[in-house]
Scaffold this motif. Sequence first.
Motif, PDB file in Angstrom:
ATOM      1  N   UNK A  84       0.875  -1.339  -0.066  1.00 23.29           N
ATOM      2  CA  UNK A  84      -0.152  -0.055   0.097  1.00 23.29           C
ATOM      3  C   UNK A  84       0.885   1.450  -0.040  1.00 23.29           C
ATOM      4  N   UNK A  85       2.133   1.205   0.623  1.00 21.02           N
ATOM      5  CA  UNK A  85       2.852   2.437   0.823  1.00 21.02           C
ATOM      6  C   UNK A  85       3.392   2.707  -0.662  1.00 21.02           C
ATOM      7  N   UNK A  86       3.919   1.642  -1.356  1.00 20.00           N
ATOM      8  CA  UNK A  86       4.455   1.896  -2.604  1.00 20.00           C
ATOM      9  C   UNK A  86       3.501   2.307  -3.727  1.00 20.00           C
ATOM     10  N   UNK A  87       2.278   1.923  -3.419  1.00 23.47           N
ATOM     11  CA  UNK A  87       1.146   2.510  -4.369  1.00 23.47           C
ATOM     12  C   UNK A  87       0.795   3.878  -4.030  1.00 23.47           C
ATOM     13  N   UNK A  88       0.821   4.180  -2.791  1.00 28.65           N
ATOM     14  CA  UNK A  88       0.635   5.740  -2.442  1.00 28.65           C
ATOM     15  C   UNK A  88       1.548   6.698  -2.992  1.00 28.65           C
ATOM     16  N   UNK A  89       3.035   6.278  -2.698  1.00 29.66           N
ATOM     17  CA  UNK A  89       4.014   7.057  -3.017  1.00 29.66           C
ATOM     18  C   UNK A  89       4.131   7.083  -4.583  1.00 29.66           C
ATOM     19  N   UNK A  90       3.676   6.176  -5.351  1.00 29.57           N
ATOM     20  CA  UNK A  90       3.801   6.204  -6.787  1.00 29.57           C
ATOM     21  C   UNK A  90       2.587   7.208  -7.200  1.00 29.57           C
ATOM     22  N   UNK A  91       1.427   7.166  -6.530  1.00 25.46           N
ATOM     23  CA  UNK A  91       0.171   8.122  -6.766  1.00 25.46           C
ATOM     24  C   UNK A  91       0.487   9.443  -6.355  1.00 25.46           C
ATOM     25  N   UNK A  92       1.208   9.692  -5.198  1.00 34.19           N
ATOM     26  CA  UNK A  92       1.736  10.668  -4.859  1.00 34.19           C
ATOM     27  C   UNK A  92       2.534  11.797  -5.874  1.00 34.19           C
ATOM     28  N   UNK A  93       3.517  11.083  -6.668  1.00 36.48           N
ATOM     29  CA  UNK A  93       4.389  11.699  -7.526  1.00 36.48           C
ATOM     30  C   UNK A  93       3.724  12.110  -8.783  1.00 36.48           C
ATOM     31  N   UNK A  94       2.505  11.328  -9.078  1.00 40.03           N
ATOM     32  CA  UNK A  94       1.808  11.655 -10.328  1.00 40.03           C
ATOM     33  C   UNK A  94       0.769  12.869  -9.736  1.00 40.03           C
ATOM     34  N   UNK A  95       0.262  12.633  -8.659  1.00 47.86           N
ATOM     35  CA  UNK A  95      -0.777  13.717  -8.070  1.00 47.86           C
ATOM     36  C   UNK A  95       0.011  15.204  -7.913  1.00 47.86           C
ATOM     37  N   UNK A  96       1.245  15.286  -7.390  1.00 52.31           N
ATOM     38  CA  UNK A  96       2.065  16.107  -7.181  1.00 52.31           C
ATOM     39  C   UNK A  96       2.007  17.171  -8.365  1.00 52.31           C
ATOM     40  N   UNK A  97       2.645  16.487  -9.385  1.00 57.83           N
ATOM     41  CA  UNK A  97       2.818  17.130 -10.665  1.00 57.83           C
ATOM     42  C   UNK A  97       1.541  17.878 -11.358  1.00 57.83           C
ATOM     43  N   UNK A  98       0.489  16.967 -11.202  1.00 62.50           N
ATOM     44  CA  UNK A  98      -0.835  17.430 -11.751  1.00 62.50           C
ATOM     45  C   UNK A  98      -1.514  18.505 -10.797  1.00 62.50           C
ATOM     46  N   UNK A  99      -1.306  18.561  -9.692  1.00 60.77           N
ATOM     47  CA  UNK A  99      -2.078  19.472  -8.734  1.00 60.77           C
ATOM     48  C   UNK A  99      -1.417  20.751  -8.233  1.00 60.77           C
ATOM     49  N   UNK A 100      -0.100  20.860  -8.384  1.00 62.71           N
ATOM     50  CA  UNK A 100       0.709  22.052  -7.526  1.00 62.71           C
ATOM     51  C   UNK A 100       0.786  23.336  -8.403  1.00 62.71           C
ATOM     52  N   UNK A 101       0.946  23.036  -9.631  1.00 62.94           N
ATOM     53  CA  UNK A 101       1.272  24.224 -10.541  1.00 62.94           C
ATOM     54  C   UNK A 101       2.064  25.316 -10.015  1.00 62.94           C
ATOM     55  N   UNK A 102       3.088  24.953  -9.736  1.00 59.46           N
ATOM     56  CA  UNK A 102       4.269  25.860  -9.159  1.00 59.46           C
ATOM     57  C   UNK A 102       4.227  26.168  -7.767  1.00 59.46           C
ATOM     58  N   UNK A 103       3.505  25.299  -6.907  1.00 56.32           N
ATOM     59  CA  UNK A 103       3.325  25.476  -5.611  1.00 56.32           C
ATOM     60  C   UNK A 103       4.022  24.396  -4.999  1.00 56.32           C
ATOM     61  N   UNK A 104       4.798  24.434  -3.786  1.00 62.55           N
ATOM     62  CA  UNK A 104       5.350  23.367  -3.397  1.00 62.55           C
ATOM     63  C   UNK A 104       4.492  22.328  -2.454  1.00 62.55           C
ATOM     64  N   UNK A 105       4.805  21.248  -2.185  1.00 66.77           N
ATOM     65  CA  UNK A 105       3.880  20.436  -1.440  1.00 66.77           C
ATOM     66  C   UNK A 105       3.703  20.987  -0.031  1.00 66.77           C
ATOM     67  N   UNK A 106       4.848  21.391   0.581  1.00 67.67           N
ATOM     68  CA  UNK A 106       4.931  22.064   1.929  1.00 67.67           C
ATOM     69  C   UNK A 106       3.830  23.257   2.001  1.00 67.67           C
ATOM     70  N   UNK A 107       3.733  24.017   1.027  1.00 66.03           N
ATOM     71  CA  UNK A 107       3.042  25.131   0.987  1.00 66.03           C
ATOM     72  C   UNK A 107       1.502  24.756   0.866  1.00 66.03           C
ATOM     73  N   UNK A 108       1.277  23.666   0.078  1.00 62.48           N
ATOM     74  CA  UNK A 108      -0.144  23.228   0.014  1.00 62.48           C
ATOM     75  C   UNK A 108      -0.391  22.705   1.252  1.00 62.48           C
ATOM     76  N   UNK A 109       0.417  21.975   2.032  1.00 56.88           N
ATOM     77  CA  UNK A 109      -0.149  21.273   3.321  1.00 56.88           C
ATOM     78  C   UNK A 109      -0.113  22.523   4.405  1.00 56.88           C
ATOM     79  N   UNK A 110       0.544  23.517   4.270  1.00 55.40           N
ATOM     80  CA  UNK A 110       0.279  24.575   5.143  1.00 55.40           C
ATOM     81  C   UNK A 110      -1.010  25.311   4.911  1.00 55.40           C
ATOM     82  N   UNK A 111      -1.343  25.497   3.588  1.00 62.12           N
ATOM     83  CA  UNK A 111      -2.698  26.181   3.422  1.00 62.12           C
ATOM     84  C   UNK A 111      -3.939  25.425   4.052  1.00 62.12           C
TER      85      UNK A 111
END
Length: 239
Positions: A84-111
Amino acid sequence: PLSSRLVYKLYAATRLVLPIMHRSMKLERMDSDGADQEVELYSNSRERQQYDEQANLFAIITATEHLERAYARDDLLREEYTTECNKLISQFRLAEKAALNGMTTESFMQIYNMECPRATERLLKMGVPEPIKGSNTDAGGVAVTVAETVQHFITTMDAVKLEQRAVDELQPLLSDLMDSLTRLPETPNDFEPNFKIQHWLKKLNAMRAIEQIDEDDARQLYHDLDSAYAEFTRFLKRA
């Protein structure tokens, strides 16, 4: 134990949270008469799709946090955790590229006030499941793991030779290599190849997926892979 089906249900439930948050969040501004006026956060399908991608990322991070907590409580079988962890890590990499649009993941989590220290460590720093040293000493199983490790070394080194420099090209290769190394039984706790690969995973996970390593880093990465492979082969000869 927490089943993989329950992990999926957790992800699916969390997946609903951010769209609800967005629908309930409205900006307020004064109109010309001084009255409050509500403003929708998105005005077209493209903006709505962006929020949907962010909801996906929100769900993956939250699901990872709960997965790590469950594993720490021993509520999850080792094999299920790794899968399950491998699956989530793989999904995270794809989702990070699609969702952030210049924002960092750390900033997203703070928001969104995401207090997810375990997910931060796993997704942003480690990039691989918690290393679990292999316990299978069956000759056939060990031989398969050794063959996979050799193949991952060769594939990763070839990628660097062929001038692949993007984080999202190199990180999955190093992640697969790290996974096979940790499944080798009877490796010492200070096994140098593990530390070297882990170092590079942490470095790449601190970068955005679209970023690239420079030529100096590429040269050092190849050198570290080559020396790690040499140490790996010496270990096999001693075993």
